[in-house]
Enzyme design. Structure first.
Site, PDB file in Angstrom:
ATOM      1  N   LYS B  16       4.432  -7.254 -14.392  1.00 37.85           N
ATOM      2  CA  LYS B  16       4.442  -6.229 -15.565  1.00 37.85           C
ATOM      3  C   LYS B  16       5.242  -6.714 -16.557  1.00 37.85           C
ATOM      4  O   LYS B  16       6.265  -6.745 -16.457  1.00 37.85           O
ATOM      5  CB  LYS B  16       4.584  -4.780 -15.110  1.00 37.85           C
ATOM      6  N   CYS B  80     -14.518  -8.775 -15.533  1.00 33.42           N
ATOM      7  CA  CYS B  80     -13.659  -9.523 -14.531  1.00 33.42           C
ATOM      8  C   CYS B  80     -13.892 -11.003 -14.610  1.00 33.42           C
ATOM      9  O   CYS B  80     -13.169 -11.811 -13.919  1.00 33.42           O
ATOM     10  CB  CYS B  80     -13.603  -8.781 -13.069  1.00 33.42           C
ATOM     11  N   GLY B 115      -1.121   3.322 -17.005  1.00 35.10           N
ATOM     12  CA  GLY B 115      -1.414   3.010 -15.483  1.00 35.10           C
ATOM     13  C   GLY B 115      -2.670   3.635 -15.230  1.00 35.10           C
ATOM     14  O   GLY B 115      -3.465   4.167 -16.108  1.00 35.10           O
ATOM     15  N   ARG B 187      -1.063   6.740  -0.405  1.00 36.21           N
ATOM     16  CA  ARG B 187      -1.915   7.989  -1.277  1.00 36.21           C
ATOM     17  C   ARG B 187      -3.247   7.558  -1.370  1.00 36.21           C
ATOM     18  O   ARG B 187      -3.691   6.025  -1.627  1.00 36.21           O
ATOM     19  CB  ARG B 187      -1.269   7.701  -2.658  1.00 36.21           C
ATOM     20  N   CYS B 198      -6.556  -1.038  -3.115  1.00 37.48           N
ATOM     21  CA  CYS B 198      -6.921  -1.389  -4.442  1.00 37.48           C
ATOM     22  C   CYS B 198      -6.091  -2.277  -5.025  1.00 37.48           C
ATOM     23  O   CYS B 198      -4.861  -2.448  -4.667  1.00 37.48           O
ATOM     24  CB  CYS B 198      -6.800  -0.007  -5.296  1.00 37.48           C
ATOM     25  N   CYS B 199      -6.340  -3.176  -5.669  1.00 40.38           N
ATOM     26  CA  CYS B 199      -5.801  -4.328  -6.248  1.00 40.38           C
ATOM     27  C   CYS B 199      -4.943  -3.487  -7.438  1.00 40.38           C
ATOM     28  O   CYS B 199      -5.107  -2.608  -8.267  1.00 40.38           O
ATOM     29  CB  CYS B 199      -6.411  -5.360  -7.211  1.00 40.38           C
TER      30      CYS B 199
END
Lengths: 143, 379
Positions: B16, B80, B115, B187, B198-199
């Site tokens: 990030k 993508c 996010g 979660r 999940c990516c």
């Protein structure tokens, strides 16, 4: 959840009123049927993908279908009432509909029958209740 | 028509980088690729830049930082598949003889959105009704589980494998192993996916310099050849689709294999689009690495892990290396080139001679996916 005051002031709104029609006081899904070649569309197309005709009639779609698959969504953009269940519902006329699924009567099952209804799905930025068409299970589960 | 060779590769660690601009994320990758290739700005005949959400003229913004300007700079948006589609355009430019040396960039900065799930086009009626990418893949997973008897614990093992690989890749966004219990207890995002299915969202960039046979000779580079380059779109229908067998990847794989003159059994290493755990299993089948319904057995056999018969996503894949949407196709290509050249480091697949990349995506009503791009690399 929004405050009662806002809800009273605004009244519920449909996420996309173009997708539905009222017939005999009942909510129906409104697709399209090409006047020239008979191809069905949902949402109702402005142009036929089969023959490029611009003449598309309204076509009320069947109000029950078979659940192809589903997921309960726990993370979503602001505005949706999480968790919510979505699924793909296959109608007899060969159309597949993405929809919120109301499983308050019984838990959803792949291959199970579901019926068209309407209900709350979220909250608009101004506090108004957002409604949409949805498909619901019936009490007792798979039928 | 010329053969098409990879002269140089570059990639930054996927992380990030909220404090950096898109150009600051992108240029170090392109600089590395140019230094590897030994080319200067003047040698580059064209630039193709893939980004899904980077905004206007992303390629020019990245290229100008390195003094690259005055040639065709084309920006490619294909969700993508953006930078894999950019690579395909570059491949065609070299293959046709129109260009000798072309730069390819994939760059994305997702931290600018904060996010959560990827922002989708609200004009799409399913998105407008509450579709999110995790839900789309989750419905595939639920249907696959229903048809083939796959369990949640079996599905979770895809994530364990991905992070085992990613832990060995210093460029991966997540370099942490996870246990089956951790995956299953994390979660919930969209059932059956917990967070580890999940990516992650993040930022990243990768770049390649590709060139003709003549250019490869001139610069003394280009052992790895791009033997097939394929871009396709999903087939639109408002009717029924088999969500357990992605039609456009199946079709694209056939076309790519034919173009490269290979079959599934020739693949030594593959980087495929594992945006969510179920995707990796479905793509094993779509690429013919196993029979329909046989994906979990292939995973469980260890065949797709490092050291196995056909390691899939040795980099950690989208799940662990990360998936800054438009940068993914380019970084997959960089990974496979480095694998074939034997310089992938701790996650090296020994003796790999044929590699595959696959980036597909785009949540759009009526399609399996909007776009799919596949490349075959050979030594």
């Amino acid at each position: 959840m929004s405050g009662q005051k806002d809800e009273a002031a605004e009244g519920p709104r449909f996420v996309d009123p173009e997708l539905v029609a009222l017939q005999g006081g009942r909510l129906q899904l409104k697709g399209g049927c090409c006047k020239s070649c008979g191809a069905l569309s949902f949402p109702k197309g402005q142009v036929c993908t089969q023959c490029l005709s611009l003449e598309i009639d309204d076509k009320i779609l069947s109000g029950e279908g078979e659940l192809y698959s589903y997921s309960r969504v726990h993370m979503a953009p602001k505005g949706w009432d999480v968790p919510y269940t979505v699924g793909y519902v296959d109608l007899a006329e060969g159309i597949r509909i993405f929809a919120h699924i109301d499983e308050s009567a019984s838990p959803v099952q792949i291959g199970g029958r579901v019926w068209l209804g309407e209900g709350r799905v979220g909250t608009a930025p101004d506090g108004a209740i957002l409604k949409s068409y949805l498909f619901a299970t019936v009490a007792g589960g798979r039928t | 028509m010329s053969t098409v060779h990879v002269l140089g590769t570059g990639a930054i660690p996927f992380r990030k980088y909220p404090e950096k601009t898109l150009a600051e994320i992108g240029w170090p990758a392109l600089r590395e690729a140019m230094l590897e290739a030994g080319v200067r700005a003047d040698d580059i005949n064209a630039v193709y830049c893939g980004t899904a959400l980077g905004g206007m003229l992303a390629g020019q913004r990245v290229a100008k930082a390195l003094g690259i300007s005055g040639m065709a700079i084309v920006n490619v948006e294909n969700a993508c598949s953006s930078s894999s589609s950019a690579l395909a355009q570059a491949w065609m430019a070299v293959k046709s003889g129109a260009c000798d040396i072309v730069a390819v960039i994939g760059v994305e900065k997702l931290t600018k959105f904060g996010g959560g799930t990827l922002p989708l086009e609200r004009e799409d009626w399913e998105v407008n009704q509450g579709m999110v990418m995790p839900a789309l893949y989750a419905m595939r997973a639920k249907r696959y589980m229903h048809e083939f008897g796959l369990t949640e614990a079996q599905l979770a093992q895809v994530s364990v494998k991905a992070h085992d690989h990613g832990a060995l890749n210093p460029n991966a966004q997540i370099q942490k192993r996870v246990t089956l219990e951790e995956v299953m207890a994390s979660r919930m995002v969209a059932e059956p996916f917990t967070l580890w299915h999940c990516c992650p969202t993040g930022d990243g960039a990768a770049a390649l310099i590709i060139g003709s046979e003549k250019a490869a000779r001139k610069f003394g580079k280009g052992r790895v050849r791009i033997a097939a380059s394929e871009v396709t779109s999903g087939k639109y229908t408002n009717g029924y689709r088999d969500m357990t067998f992605p039609e456009l990847t199946v079709r694209g794989a056939h076309e790519a294999y034919e173009m490269a003159g290979i079959g599934a059994s020739d693949i030594d290493v593959a980087e495929i689009h594992d945006a969510f755990t179920i995707a990796e299993l479905m793509y094993y089948e779509a690429f013919g690495l196993c029979e329909r319904g046989g994906a979990y057995d292939l995973l469980a056999s260890g065949a797709t892990s490092l050291g196995g018969r056909v390691p899939v996503n040795p980099s950690g894949g989208l799940l662990s290396r990360g998936h800054p949407v438009g940068a993914t196709g380019a970084v997959q290509a960089v990974e496979i080139v480095r694998q074939l050249e034997g310089r992938a480091g701790k996650h090296q697949v020994e003796g790999a001679k044929v590699g595959l990349t696959h980036a597909t995506g785009g949540g759009i009503a009526g399609f399996d996916h909007g776009a799919c791009s596949i490349h075959v690399f050979t030594l």
